[in-house]
Design an enzyme around this catalytic site. Structure first.
Site: not given
Ligand code: 13P
Length: 251
Positions: A9-11, A95, A97, A167, A173, A212, A233-234
């Site tokens: 997920n590149w956000k 998600h 967010e 998640e 993150g 993470s 993610g990251g």
């Protein structure tokens, strides 16, 4: 048999140049991996670029969100048919967010899940508890509520063609990962919840862990019996790191 899925997920990250570099690092590299499916979910504006760069490689393409309606006067929104037409096979829904920052309710998430399937996309339903909820022992209640809100809208049969990603919000993150045991406990509970409606669908349902995940902790997480891959993610923004995570899920 559940084939593990590792999804990036590149956000809201990237430029055309960074996307080209990342895809250059990934394309072709996942083809040699067996027993794992790889998915990338770029921002809407990069979907076409990524689709071209994926070419004939085994990487799948997904989006990070969709709107509940198929088309019309909804300024700024992107519909399921548009995503399918652009070559997406998957789409994230719910998600944390979006739930926290965009006010997406369980009801909206359920409608998005239904809209995705209606237009031939596989929804990746994201759910998870906040730190407060975990500390007040509400984890299972929150997870059950988020999951059942969708099951009650679309029916358990719809999960034949869907993915669920657990998640925990406190692990997203933050560098703080749920321990493999903590994640497994929730995954097992989710599978048991699904099994009450259909044992077969529960047994085949892919449950991803996100929060993470990195190369250093992926193998341990993926070794748990009910963890069928990850939503990253990251670490999905670095080709080498993401490939190492895909490797950790491959057989
Ligand atoms: P991080 O891997 O950066 O913690 O993000 C997880 C996530 O939200 C994926 O959807």
């Amino acid at each position: 048999m559940r084939t593990p899925l590792v999804a990036g997920n590149w956000k809201m990250n990237g430029t055309r140049a960074s996307v080209a570099e990342l895809m250059q690092g990934l394309a072709g590299e996942t083809d040699g991996l067996t027993g794992v499916e790889t998915l990338v979910c770029p921002s809407f504006v990069f979907i076409q670029q990524v689709q071209e760069l994926i070419g004939k490689t085994s990487i799948k393409l997904g989006a990070q969100d969709l709107y509940v309606e198929a088309g019309g006067a909804f300024t700024g929104e992107i519909s399921g048919p548009m995503l399918a037409d652009a070559g997406c096979q998957y789409v994230l829904v719910g998600h944390s967010e979006r739930r926290a920052l965009m006010g997406e309710t369980d009801e909206i998430v359920a409608r998005k899940f239904a809209a995705a399937q209606e237009h031939g996309l596989v929804p990746v339903l994201c759910l998870g508890e906040t730190l407060d909820e975990r500390q007040s022992d509400a984890t299972m209640a929150v997870i059950s509520r988020q999951f059942l809100a969708v099951v009650e809208t679309v029916g358990i049969e719809a999960f034949r063609n869907a993915v669920v990603a657990y998640e925990p919000v406190w692990a997203i993150g933050t560098g703080e990962t749920a321990s493999p045991e903590q994640a497994q406990e929730v995954h097992a509970a989710l599978r048991a919840l699904a099994a009450k409606r259909s044992a077969k669908i529960a047994a085949d349902l892919r449950l991803l862990y996100g929060g993470s995940v990195k190369a250093a902790n992926a193998r341990e997480l993926f070794s748990m019996p009910d963890i069928d891959g990850g939503l990253i993610g990251g670490a999905s923004l670095q080709a080498e790191e993401f490939l190492a995570i895909c490797q950790a899920a491959s057989s």
